[in-house]
Design a protein around this motif. Structure first.
Motif, mmCIF file in Angstrom:
data_model
loop_
_atom_site.group_PDB
_atom_site.id
_atom_site.type_symbol
_atom_site.label_atom_id
_atom_site.label_comp_id
_atom_site.label_asym_id
_atom_site.label_seq_id
_atom_site.Cartn_x
_atom_site.Cartn_y
_atom_site.Cartn_z
ATOM 1 N N VAL B 82 0.837 -1.198 0.000
ATOM 2 C CA VAL B 82 0.000 0.000 0.000
ATOM 3 C C VAL B 82 0.875 1.252 0.000
ATOM 4 N N ILE B 83 1.883 1.258 0.873
ATOM 5 C CA ILE B 83 2.709 2.460 0.982
ATOM 6 C C ILE B 83 3.523 2.682 -0.293
ATOM 7 N N GLY B 87 -0.078 5.138 -0.787
ATOM 8 C CA GLY B 87 -1.261 5.106 0.067
ATOM 9 C C GLY B 87 -0.903 4.791 1.506
ATOM 10 N N ILE B 88 -1.930 4.553 2.308
ATOM 11 C CA ILE B 88 -1.697 4.145 3.692
ATOM 12 C C ILE B 88 -2.913 3.348 4.134
ATOM 13 N N ASP B 89 -2.686 2.241 4.839
ATOM 14 C CA ASP B 89 -3.813 1.418 5.278
ATOM 15 C C ASP B 89 -3.893 1.446 6.795
ATOM 16 N N LEU B 90 -4.822 2.239 7.296
ATOM 17 C CA LEU B 90 -4.976 2.356 8.745
ATOM 18 C C LEU B 90 -5.845 1.249 9.310
ATOM 19 N N SER B 91 -6.433 0.428 8.430
ATOM 20 C CA SER B 91 -7.436 -0.511 8.912
ATOM 21 C C SER B 91 -6.898 -1.911 9.114
ATOM 22 N N VAL B 92 -5.566 -2.124 9.019
ATOM 23 C CA VAL B 92 -5.074 -3.504 9.061
ATOM 24 C C VAL B 92 -5.386 -4.197 10.387
ATOM 25 N N GLY B 93 -5.251 -3.477 11.495
ATOM 26 C CA GLY B 93 -5.529 -4.095 12.792
ATOM 27 C C GLY B 93 -6.989 -4.511 12.887
ATOM 28 N N ALA B 94 -7.871 -3.620 12.452
ATOM 29 C CA ALA B 94 -9.298 -3.913 12.503
ATOM 30 C C ALA B 94 -9.650 -5.069 11.576
ATOM 31 N N THR B 299 11.149 2.376 3.188
ATOM 32 C CA THR B 299 10.212 2.616 2.095
ATOM 33 C C THR B 299 9.716 4.058 2.176
ATOM 34 N N ASN B 300 9.702 4.710 1.010
ATOM 35 C CA ASN B 300 9.295 6.105 0.956
ATOM 36 C C ASN B 300 7.801 6.242 1.210
ATOM 37 N N LEU B 301 7.441 7.072 2.182
ATOM 38 C CA LEU B 301 6.015 7.234 2.521
ATOM 39 C C LEU B 301 5.212 7.806 1.365
#
Ligand SMILES: Nc1ncnc2c1ncn2[C@@H]1O[C@H](COP(=O)(O)OP(=O)(O)OP(=O)(O)O)[C@@H](O)[C@H]1O
Ligand SMILES: [Mg+2]
Lengths: 495, 359
Positions: B82-83, B87-94, B299-301
């Motif tokens: 994703v990164i 992008g960014i995935d804030l939902s992985v824990g959920a 990895t570049n954000l």
């Protein structure tokens, strides 16, 4: 005009990048009120030298003196304070800001409370653009501008700083003739005020029009400096490439085959109106127009980057609908964009950049052949003499002209049968220009590729195109066969 | 004549420099210097801990670190995709909690989905269900971002909440398996294979670590050798260039979110085995830790540069820091401060090194 004491002296400037000795003890000077033209092949080190002067790169060794005093600066801000302003070859505008914000960036007018005076920002931007004689909405977002408008905004931004030493790195590569004339007027006015100007260009015909002295660089070294009076075109070319150039516009006139691309009544509101034409196998169709006539938009519509309102496109007599570049590439179409920065993936090497359109045609989990990718890259590095010849070097480290060659290599590698090239020689040197034209000629005459050559450079379109369509305000206004047109005729039909 | 000679010698020299620069050993050394920062940081950390506490460099402790870190490795590998596209995935824990919860419920109870009764199912079915839930979650994220045209950050912030909510509904807010259920045909233990996955060893190395390794290897192959991998880098490196080259941006975007969610589901499943239960609030640290791992790994954000190898190092770094602070008896409050500072410090060091050595 080179009288009095020098405004600027650069002494024994040396700079090495990993694997490339970009500048080899370069000496350079500039007098007040002179336009010192810097010439050289792609990758000769011109931009690097200027970036060192403007503080965006640091030299490994050497001295810089401004008005006799040694200066040490290592950032553009400090260079600007010393009166050095640089218009970069690749733009440095912030795309999400408005034109006015970009122009005033770094020196926003403020009131006593430290808040920005927006009225003043817009007025100042407007004034500067007016002196350039251009009509750009200062409230428009910069990313919505055409390449030429961005170039003009960039120039305006630097002029707003009122530099004593003005560096222009290929400022005209994206401009139309009238805009170039206006820029030259401004340069002359600055000259009278004693500003020293360093001017980089690949357009040799500009040398006598604007220059005072010419310095030619090759492989990171200065080959020589001449007054403009002694610098005729052939001398300059042989200084640049180290040999005489055989043929600038190699052209084989041959009998074109059946149409590969046929367009009927293409309309794309509000820019293009009712365009019908065809391109034959082995033919170079030139499309000439002034800035904003719609040529670039036409290329984008054909390639699926912009929608089409009505009309029909046929490839090999088969009606096709192309909504996305993927479809265009599948039908073996290629498009060399006018805007290089929109074509390359800067952090990747040559191989991935060249094969990207091929990769896009693969199934998602289709395996890549990295070995053949390296081979392809090496082949085009050799064919197009891309410098430095390193497959893995990220393309952001290539000089502008070499980046252009990488873009071209991409469509050679996909084996495109219909190739649209939009200002293909933008920013590339005379030697490379001849190579590119040689290549286009070979593609057309021996590989039967149908080529659409969009260009605002009249000499090249007159020499290379089998047929020329002239465009004005989104319509074709004239058609000329090879040898029929002249510069006057083209201009008359275009305006 | 002399001019020509001069040019020739210069050319030979230039070629020499070029060959040298491209020779294997020099390339490797340069590569290590440019890309090896995270490894160097991890080694330094290890050396320090070895001198600071006698327990760190023991087999049992290292195995323990491996077990605890494997789950984070799996998360981080998916997050890397994703990164890389910017992008960014804030939902992985959920996503992990949701997948684990759903699969735990089906493995311990009889469920009734639209009138079809099944369960309690076995290990294989449970794993498949977890991965399917993951796929679904990834599709939701991907479609929201591409079709809904909303920023990645917002989309996954929203689904982070929503997925936890669905997980809470699924489990009634209780841990699963639980004694407090009135579901018919319930059993109050997970299949033994699930627990083995999270807690047992194979060849002296935790099975979870083997899984992490396998996921990383597969991802590395996908990124390096497939069209999808190449598209991932291209979309992150220059979206516009990818588009004009015919890369399907939307498909690539959806793809990376599905990859991220599937790995998250797998991580959740393994974590469930280690904890011997699933609950709707599990893996709450993993969102930010997985992002931190990827960034520590170089990895570049903003996308376009990086890879899974760095992310593994990043995850290990975070794992080792946590373990080391435990061994040194640092209390949790301080642990958090130190952990946060080290993460930021590593990235500052990495950025500086890149600027300095012109990566
Ligand atoms: N940041 C960089 N890192 C590594 N190499 C670089 C970097 N910038 C430039 N180079 C290399 O230095 C050499 C000189 O490049 P430079 O951009 O100065 O050429 P140029 O004369 O301006 O060419 P062009 O006419 O194509 O713009 C080239 O070989 C280029 O690849
Ligand atoms: Mg340049």
């Amino acid at each position: 005009m080179a009288t009095g004491s020098p405004l600027l002296q650069m002494e024994r400037i040396d700079k090495t990048f990993p694997g490339v000795h970009a500048l080899d003890h370069v000496d350079f000077d500039l007098y007040p009120g002179e336009v010192h033209i810097l010439l050289g092949e792609n990758g000769a080190g011109k931009s690097t030298l200027m970036k060192i002067l403007s503080g965006s790169l640091e030299a490994d060794s050497g001295r810089i003196l401004i008005e006799g005093a040694e200066v040490r600066h290592n950032n553009p801000d400090r260079a600007a304070k010393l009166g050095v302003g640089m218009v970069y070859q690749e733009f440095s505008l912030v795309p999400t800001l408005t034109v006015a914000e970009n122009i005033c960036l770094g020196d926003m007018p403020r009131n006593r409370a430290g808040l920005i005076r927006w009225g003043e920002v817009y007025r100042r931007a407007q004034d500067i653009l007016a002196t350039l004689g251009v009509d750009i909405n200062v409230r428009a977002q910069t990313s919505s501008l055409s390449v030429a408008e961005q170039q003009l905004t960039e120039i305006a931004r630097i002029l707003a700083q009122e530099p004593r030493i003005l560096l222009l790195d290929e400022p005209t590569s994206a401009l139309s003739d009238t805009e170039v004339d206006r820029l030259f007027d401004i340069i002359r006015r600055l000259q009278e005020r004693g500003v020293g100007i360093i001017y980089i260009s690949h357009r040799l015909d500009e040398v006598p029009r604007i220059g005072t002295r010419v310095t030619v660089m090759r492989d990171g070294r200065v080959v020589g400096t001449l007054p403009v009076a002694e610098a005729d075109k052939n001398t300059l070319i042989s200084m640049m490439v180290g040999r005489r150039l055989a043929e600038q516009y190699p052209k084989t006139v041959s009998q074109p085959g059946p149409p590969v691309l046929r367009v009927e009544n293409l309309t794309a509101e509000p820019v293009l109106h009712d365009l019908s034409f065809e391109v034959r196998a082995g033919e170079i169709l030139g499309i000439f127009g002034l800035m904003g006539a719609g040529q670039t938009h036409l290329a984008h519509v054909l390639f699926g980057l912009e929608p089409m309102t009505s009309g029909q496109v046929y490839i090999d007599d088969e009606p096709v609908t192309i909504r996305h570049p993927t479809g265009a590439i599948r039908r073996r179409m290629g498009l060399l964009l006018r805007d290089r920065q929109a074509s390359l993936v800067p952090v990747q090497g040559l191989g991935p950049n060249i094969t990207l359109p091929k990769v896009s045609q693969r199934a998602l989990l289709g395996l890549l052949n990295l070995r053949s990718e390296t081979q392809i890259a090496s082949q085009y590095i050799a064919d197009l003499s891309i410098r430095p010849p390193q497959v893995r070097r990220p393309v952001k480290f290539l000089s502008g002209g070499n980046q252009q060659k990488v873009c071209l290599a991409r469509w050679l590698a996909t084996g495109a049968r219909i190739l649209i090239v939009d200002e293909p020689t933008r920013g590339i040197d005379v030697g490379a220009k001849a190579e590119v034209f040689g290549l286009l000629d070979r593609l057309a005459s021996s590989q039967n590729v149908g080529i659409i050559l969009i260009s605002s450079e009249m000499p090249e379109i007159l020499a290379m195109a089998d047929r020329i369509l002239v465009m004005r305000q989104g319509r074709f206004t004239a058609e000329y066969a090879y040898g029929e047109a002249t510069q006057e005729l083209l201009l008359k039909s275009a305006s | 004549m002399s001019e020509k000679n001069l040019t020739e010698t210069r050319e030979t020299r230039n070629e020499l420099v070029a060959t040298l620069a491209s020779s294997r050993i020099v390339r490797l050394l340069r590569h290590l210097l440019i890309h090896g920062g995270p490894v160097i940081a991890l080694l330094l950390l290890g050396l320090y801990l070895q001198s600071a506490t006698p327990y760190f460099w023991t087999e049992s402790n290292l195995v323990n670190v491996a077990r605890r870190t494997s789950v984070l490795v799996i998360f981080a590998v998916g997050q890397t995709f994703v990164i890389l596209t910017g992008g960014i995935d804030l939902s992985v824990g959920a996503t992990a909690a949701l997948a684990a919860s759903v699969s735990a419920v089906t493995m311990t109870q009889q469920v009734n989905v639209f009138g079809i009764k099944f369960g309690p199912v076995g290990f294989v079915e449970g794993l498949v269900i977890a991965l399917l839930v993951g796929t679904g979650a990834g599709l939701v994220n991907g479609l929201l971002i591409t079709r809904g045209r909303i920023p990645d950050f917002i989309a996954t912030l929203g689904t982070l909440e929503a997925f936890r909510g669905v997980a809470l509904l699924t489990t009634n807010g209780l841990p699963v398996p639980s004694y407090y259920t009135d579901a018919p045909k319930a059993r109050n233990y997970l299949p033994s294979e699930v627990i083995a996955l999270g807690s047992n060893d194979w060849l002296g190395i935790p099975i979870a670590a083997w899984i992490g390794l396998a996921v990383a290897l597969a991802s590395w192959i996908i990124l390096k050798y497939t069209a999808f991998g190449r598209s991932t880098f291209a979309v992150g490196g220059n979206r516009e260039a990818a588009r004009v080259s015919g890369i399907k941006i939307e498909r690539t975007k959806i793809g990376v979110y599905v990859v991220s969610a599937i790995t998250a589901a797998l991580a959740g499943f393994v974590l469930m085995g280690r904890l011997n239960s699933a609950n709707a609030l599990m893996a709450s640290q993993e969102n930010l830790n997985s992002i931190a791992s990827v960034v520590i790994g170089g990895t570049n954000l903003f996308g376009g540069e990086g890879g899974v190898f760095g992310s593994i190092i990043g995850a290990l770094t975070i794992g080792v820091i946590g373990n080391g602070l435990n061994l040194l008896n640092v209390t949790d409050f301080y642990q958090r401060i130190i952990q946060g500072s080290i993460i930021v410090g590593v990235v500052i060091f990495d950025q500086w090194r890149r600027r300095r050595f012109g990566a």
